[in-house]
Write a protein that holds these residues in place. Structure first.
Motif, PDB file in Angstrom:
ATOM      1  N   ALA A 104       0.835  -1.215   0.000  1.00 42.93           N
ATOM      2  CA  ALA A 104       0.000   0.000   0.000  1.00 42.93           C
ATOM      3  C   ALA A 104       0.865   1.259   0.000  1.00 42.93           C
ATOM      4  N   ALA A 105       1.899   1.292   0.824  1.00 38.69           N
ATOM      5  CA  ALA A 105       2.752   2.486   0.908  1.00 38.69           C
ATOM      6  C   ALA A 105       3.461   2.767  -0.415  1.00 38.69           C
ATOM      7  N   ASP A 106       3.987   1.731  -1.058  1.00 34.26           N
ATOM      8  CA  ASP A 106       4.661   1.916  -2.347  1.00 34.26           C
ATOM      9  C   ASP A 106       3.687   2.405  -3.411  1.00 34.26           C
ATOM     10  N   LEU A 107       2.489   1.837  -3.408  1.00 33.56           N
ATOM     11  CA  LEU A 107       1.487   2.260  -4.388  1.00 33.56           C
ATOM     12  C   LEU A 107       1.099   3.718  -4.171  1.00 33.56           C
ATOM     13  N   LEU A 108       0.973   4.135  -2.913  1.00 37.73           N
ATOM     14  CA  LEU A 108       0.649   5.536  -2.619  1.00 37.73           C
ATOM     15  C   LEU A 108       1.771   6.475  -3.032  1.00 37.73           C
ATOM     16  N   ALA A 109       3.005   6.027  -2.909  1.00 37.00           N
ATOM     17  CA  ALA A 109       4.141   6.866  -3.276  1.00 37.00           C
ATOM     18  C   ALA A 109       4.196   7.119  -4.784  1.00 37.00           C
ATOM     19  N   ALA A 110       3.639   6.212  -5.561  1.00 34.99           N
ATOM     20  CA  ALA A 110       3.760   6.294  -7.019  1.00 34.99           C
ATOM     21  C   ALA A 110       2.471   6.696  -7.732  1.00 34.99           C
ATOM     22  N   ASN A 111       1.343   6.785  -6.989  1.00 36.49           N
ATOM     23  CA  ASN A 111       0.052   7.016  -7.638  1.00 36.49           C
ATOM     24  C   ASN A 111      -0.819   7.933  -6.790  1.00 36.49           C
ATOM     25  N   LEU A 112      -1.819   8.524  -7.421  1.00 45.08           N
ATOM     26  CA  LEU A 112      -2.848   9.219  -6.653  1.00 45.08           C
ATOM     27  C   LEU A 112      -3.536   8.188  -5.772  1.00 45.08           C
ATOM     28  N   PRO A 113      -4.058   8.603  -4.619  1.00 42.67           N
ATOM     29  CA  PRO A 113      -4.621   7.635  -3.670  1.00 42.67           C
ATOM     30  C   PRO A 113      -5.729   6.746  -4.224  1.00 42.67           C
ATOM     31  N   ASP A 114      -6.627   7.287  -5.040  1.00 48.41           N
ATOM     32  CA  ASP A 114      -7.694   6.431  -5.562  1.00 48.41           C
ATOM     33  C   ASP A 114      -7.136   5.390  -6.530  1.00 48.41           C
ATOM     34  N   ARG A 115      -6.155   5.764  -7.320  1.00 47.82           N
ATOM     35  CA  ARG A 115      -5.510   4.811  -8.235  1.00 47.82           C
ATOM     36  C   ARG A 115      -4.712   3.772  -7.444  1.00 47.82           C
ATOM     37  N   ALA A 116      -4.032   4.224  -6.386  1.00 46.26           N
ATOM     38  CA  ALA A 116      -3.277   3.305  -5.533  1.00 46.26           C
ATOM     39  C   ALA A 116      -4.208   2.268  -4.917  1.00 46.26           C
ATOM     40  N   LEU A 117      -5.370   2.712  -4.454  1.00 48.78           N
ATOM     41  CA  LEU A 117      -6.341   1.788  -3.875  1.00 48.78           C
ATOM     42  C   LEU A 117      -6.800   0.773  -4.907  1.00 48.78           C
TER      43      LEU A 117
END
Length: 131
Positions: free
Chosen positions: A16-29
């Motif tokens: 989750a943290a890596d995805l948030l670092a690389a994407n907007l939060p809705d896209r990361a989710l």
């Protein structure tokens, strides 16, 4: 074997943290949802275990639920702070929704349907954010 499943699940949750670092939060989710569904799909027999947990309403795997709740909560809070996701959602409600998607789309041929259902879930999480 159970330890291996927990380790794999921990990797999914920790992503989750890596995805948030690389994407907007809705896209990361949404990307995290894909990872979680793929994890469940790879675990043959997981559907029966999920059915039992959901049907009983019990939390026999409290550590797992805590880990999932933390990962999903992190993604939801980031989305809320960015104004992209609703603020009134319990992370475990999202987790159980994901389990429901996994239950009805457990066959590999259903992966496309799973994606559409995840898109619908994400749209519901965006509802009311004036996005």
């Amino acid at each position: 074997m159970e330890a291996a499943y927990r380790n794999e699940l921990a990797r999914v949750c920790d992503s989750a943290a890596d995805l948030l670092a690389a994407n907007l939060p809705d896209r990361a989710l949404r990307l995290w949802m894909d990872r979680f569904i793929d994890y469940l799909a790879a675990k043959h027999g997981m559907a029966d275990a999920l059915r039992a947990v959901v049907a009983s309403g019990a939390a026999p795997f409290a550590e797992t639920l805590d880990k999932l709740g933390t990962a999903i909560g992190t993604l939801l809070r980031a989305g809320t702070h960015a104004g992209l996701l609703r603020c009134d959602v319990d992370p475990l409600d999202v987790g159980f929704s994901l389990a429901g998607v996994a239950l009805v789309t457990s066959a590999p041929a259903q992966r496309e349907r799973a994606g559409r259902l995840l898109d619908l879930l994400l749209d519901g999480l965006r509802y009311g954010t004036d996005r």
